[in-house]
Design an enzyme around this catalytic site. Structure first.
Site, short mmCIF file in Angstrom:
data_model
loop_
_atom_site.label_atom_id
_atom_site.label_comp_id
_atom_site.label_asym_id
_atom_site.label_seq_id
_atom_site.Cartn_x
_atom_site.Cartn_y
_atom_site.Cartn_z
N ARG A 1 4.88 -12.92 9.62
CA ARG A 1 5.62 -11.70 9.29
C ARG A 1 6.95 -11.69 10.02
NH1 ARG A 1 2.32 -7.37 9.25
NH2 ARG A 1 3.87 -5.85 9.84
N LYS B 1 4.70 0.63 9.53
CA LYS B 1 4.77 1.86 8.74
C LYS B 1 4.22 3.05 9.52
CE LYS B 1 3.12 0.11 4.78
NZ LYS B 1 2.50 0.05 3.45
N GLU C 1 0.87 -1.17 0.00
CA GLU C 1 0.00 0.00 0.00
C GLU C 1 0.91 1.23 0.00
OE1 GLU C 1 -2.73 0.14 3.29
OE2 GLU C 1 -3.45 2.13 2.70
P1 ATP Z 1 2.73 -2.21 8.10
O1 ATP Z 1 2.10 -3.05 9.16
O2 ATP Z 1 4.15 -1.91 8.34
O3 ATP Z 1 1.94 -0.99 7.76
P2 ATP Z 1 1.51 -3.51 5.91
O4 ATP Z 1 1.33 -4.97 5.91
O5 ATP Z 1 0.31 -2.71 6.18
O6 ATP Z 1 2.73 -3.14 6.82
P3 ATP Z 1 1.64 -3.32 3.08
O7 ATP Z 1 2.08 -2.20 2.24
O8 ATP Z 1 0.21 -3.69 3.03
O9 ATP Z 1 2.09 -2.99 4.55
O10 ATP Z 1 2.55 -4.59 2.81
C1 ATP Z 1 2.87 -5.11 1.56
C2 ATP Z 1 3.22 -6.55 1.71
O11 ATP Z 1 4.30 -6.71 2.59
C3 ATP Z 1 2.05 -7.33 2.28
O12 ATP Z 1 1.89 -8.51 1.53
C4 ATP Z 1 2.47 -7.60 3.69
O13 ATP Z 1 1.92 -8.80 4.15
C5 ATP Z 1 3.99 -7.65 3.59
N1 ATP Z 1 4.61 -7.31 4.86
C6 ATP Z 1 4.44 -6.18 5.57
N2 ATP Z 1 5.13 -6.23 6.73
C7 ATP Z 1 5.78 -7.42 6.74
C8 ATP Z 1 6.65 -8.08 7.66
N3 ATP Z 1 7.02 -7.52 8.81
N4 ATP Z 1 7.12 -9.31 7.33
C9 ATP Z 1 6.76 -9.89 6.17
N5 ATP Z 1 5.95 -9.33 5.27
C10 ATP Z 1 5.45 -8.12 5.54
MG MG Z 2 -1.39 -3.60 4.70
#
Ligand code: ATP
Ligand code: MG
Length: 555
Positions: A261, A271, A33
């Site tokens: 994760r 983020k 995102e």
């Molecule tokens: P955050 O919790 O930091 O905001 P998010 O999951 O909302 O992270 P996205 O931009 O939606 O952020 O993530 C893009 C991809 O990266 C998704 O498929 C998500 O599952 C993966 N991802 C995000 N954080 C991790 C992590 N700590 N370990 C592995 N994969 C991750």
């Molecule tokens: Mg997300």
């Protein structure tokens, strides 16, 4: 690139292939995102998605998941692309945006309504929440749940036309308010938001919810395996329900597989929290070398190969766990040990005068760059040199093998010197040392192999370059297990940055480009910071030399 070892995701793919599914090849996607910069957790997901596609000679798309117009920005879109490329992966010509599919997603929603599988609800957000029930209590059906197909179609069109205010109505999937899985209790799939979108402008005032847009975007792109993190496990029944309801072929449609994760000790990987650090100026920006963002790690001097190796080493787990950040540092050290040239630098300079060395003499001594690659350079030697303050002790204990009054030490690549005299100022501070060199002790000389316990680095004073050196420590204090506390702002480490303004470095590093790595002998790995100018050198410490991870492993 490191060979992808197998993991349970690859086992699942192998099983699918064995059953004759996905005969057109394996197709994954990385779906960030664009509401912040990517961090080390995303690197894990990038390596997994792009790496899986590589392993199966398939494809991996980049999809910017931009269904939430209020928080998204093109700055983030640009940084995401830069970071993925820097890590060494390519999406070819397959960069997509969820917003590319808004028309198709709208049509899918209409199809659900026509099938009697979605309805327009007038309940407020609070009411929807109250009606949803709890883990132990079934939900309650909305009074609007049994509207006719015709009425729902008309209302949904009016939602799209902008006739209602934000929150006045939503479109919900009609599934089961008594489902034991709360996600299946008629989830909202479209909401009204009168906000401009960074790509579609004012075209839409209704936007699809993530749980609706994501599976359908996967299906539209022909994704075969939709790899996501564990928190989406309870969303999987809805993912499948949607694809079933819209008649996608079970042999080709995407399959969601969840993995744990990446959580790292001493590291914030959210983020939202990282944005807070930037916006409230606790750090200098998204690329502050203390940040676990990919651009922060890059500026810190971490390398793509090290990050990829780390992601490969930690593997893919089905259950949440905490990985020791020392392991990431270990991977960085391994890569830099092989690739960084060794040079001599002194962070806390103390002047040494070699009294038996002629004032007007300068010698260029041969020094090796990296024992793994060979390569040599010449370093200048002269009567006045800098050594590190920590390499001299006036009242030294017996086991102190560096320089002490009357003692001898070997200068790396140069002579053995003996400390004859300690010069002090009126306040008693040591200002310089007077030493004599054994003239025969140079490499190849008759006394070169004389047994001397200590060897120290040094920099010739007349030709030394001045440098600013930035030393980093953890951004947050943590508990004894390395967990960052929830009030991470209160736990910020006040000493996470130490700036040394007057370090001295040998002249061979002159005019090297930002991003060039060095091992400063006996000190650690350093990288040239982008703040460097020809007049002002700036280095970041990447990691120290001591490998705590190797120690843990050998226990
Ligand atoms: P955050 O919790 O930091 O905001 P998010 O999951 O909302 O992270 P996205 O931009 O939606 O952020 O993530 C893009 C991809 O990266 C998704 O498929 C998500 O599952 C993966 N991802 C995000 N954080 C991790 C992590 N700590 N370990 C592995 N994969 C991750
Ligand atoms: Mg997300």
């Amino acid at each position: 690139m490191a060979e992808q070892s197998s993991n349970f995701i690859h086992n699942a793919i192998d099983e699918d292939l064995k059953q004759g599914k996905y005969t057109d090849g394996i197709h994954t996607r990385f779906p960030p995102e664009p509401n912040g910069y990517l961090h080390v957790g995303h690197a894990k997901s990038i390596c997994l998605n792009f790496g899986t596609a590589e392993k199966y000679h398939g494809l991996c798309n980049l999809r910017l998941d931009d269904t939430n117009p209020t928080k998204e920005d093109t700055e983030y879109v640009d940084s995401i692309q830069e970071d993925i490329k820097w890590l060494g992966f390519s999406w070819g010509d397959r960069k997509f945006y969820a917003s590319d599919y808004f028309d198709q997603l709208f049509d899918f929603a209409v199809k659900l309504i026509e099938k009697g599988l979605a309805y327009v609800d007038d309940l407020s957000a609070e009411e929807i929440k109250a009606y949803r029930g709890t883990l132990t209590e079934a939900g309650k059906e909305s009074p609007y749940r049994n509207r006719s197909v015709a009425e729902n179609l008309a209302l949904f069109q009016r939602m799209k036309a902008g006739e209602f205010a934000d929150g006045e109505k939503v479109l919900r999937a009609k599934i089961d308010m008594a489902s034991p899985n709360i996600v299946m209790r008629d989830p909202v799939i479209y909401r009204i938001a009168h906000v401009a979108h960074h790509r579609t402008g004012d075209k839409w005032c209704i936007y699809p919810m993530y749980d609706f847009a994501h599976p359908l975007s996967d299906a539209i792109e022909g994704i075969t395996h939709s790899i996501c993190t564990l928190e989406f496990e309870i969303h999987r029944p809805f993912y499948d329900w949607l694809l079933d309801s819209l008649d996608f072929d079970p042999n080709t449609r995407p399959r969601q597989i969840e993995f744990a994760r990446l959580n790292l000790t001493n590291t914030v990987t959210s983020k939202r929290k990282l944005r807070q650090l930037v916006e409230e100026h606790y750090v200098s920006g998204w690329d502050d070398p203390r940040m676990p963002t990919i651009c922060g790690l890059r500026r810190r001097g971490y390398t793509p190969a090290a990050i990829r190796n780390f992601c490969e080493e930690i593997g893919v787990a089905k259950a949440d766990s905490l990985v020791d950040v020392a392991m990431l540092e270990h991977c960085v050290r391994e890569d830099l040990n092989e690739h960084a040239n060794r040079v001599m630098a002194v962070l806390h300079p103390l002047k040494v005068v070699i009294t038996n060395y002629p004032e007007d003499k300068q010698e260029w001594l041969l020094a090796d760059n990296n024992p793994m690659h060979g390569g040599t350079r010449f370093v200048p030697f002269s009567r006045e040199i800098w050594i590190d303050r920590d390499d001299f002790l006036e009242d030294a204990p017996k086991k102190f093998f560096r320089l002490k009054p009357g003692g001898e030490v070997r200068l790396k690549h140069a002579y053995i010197i003996k400390c004859d005299e300690v010069i002090k100022d009126a306040a008693g501070n040591i200002t310089e040392l007077h030493c004599t060199a054994d003239p025969d002790s140079k490499t190849g000389g008759p006394t070169a192999n004389r047994k001397i316990k200590g060897t120290i680095q040094w920099v010739a004073a007349p030709t030394a370059l001045d440098a600013e050196v930035r030393l980093y420590d953890c951004l947050c204090e943590t508990d004894e297990n390395g967990n960052v506390p929830s009030d991470f702002i209160a736990a910020l480490n006040k000493n996470s940055l130490e700036v040394i303004k007057d370090a001295k470095i040998e002249p061979s590093v002159h005019l090297t480009a930002a991003g060039t790595h060095y091992q400063f002998l006996r000190i650690g790995y350093f990288v040239v910071d982008p703040d460097t100018t020809p007049e002002h050198l700036v280095f970041n410490r990447v990691v120290g030399l001591r490998d705590t991870w190797a120690k843990v492993q050998n226990k």
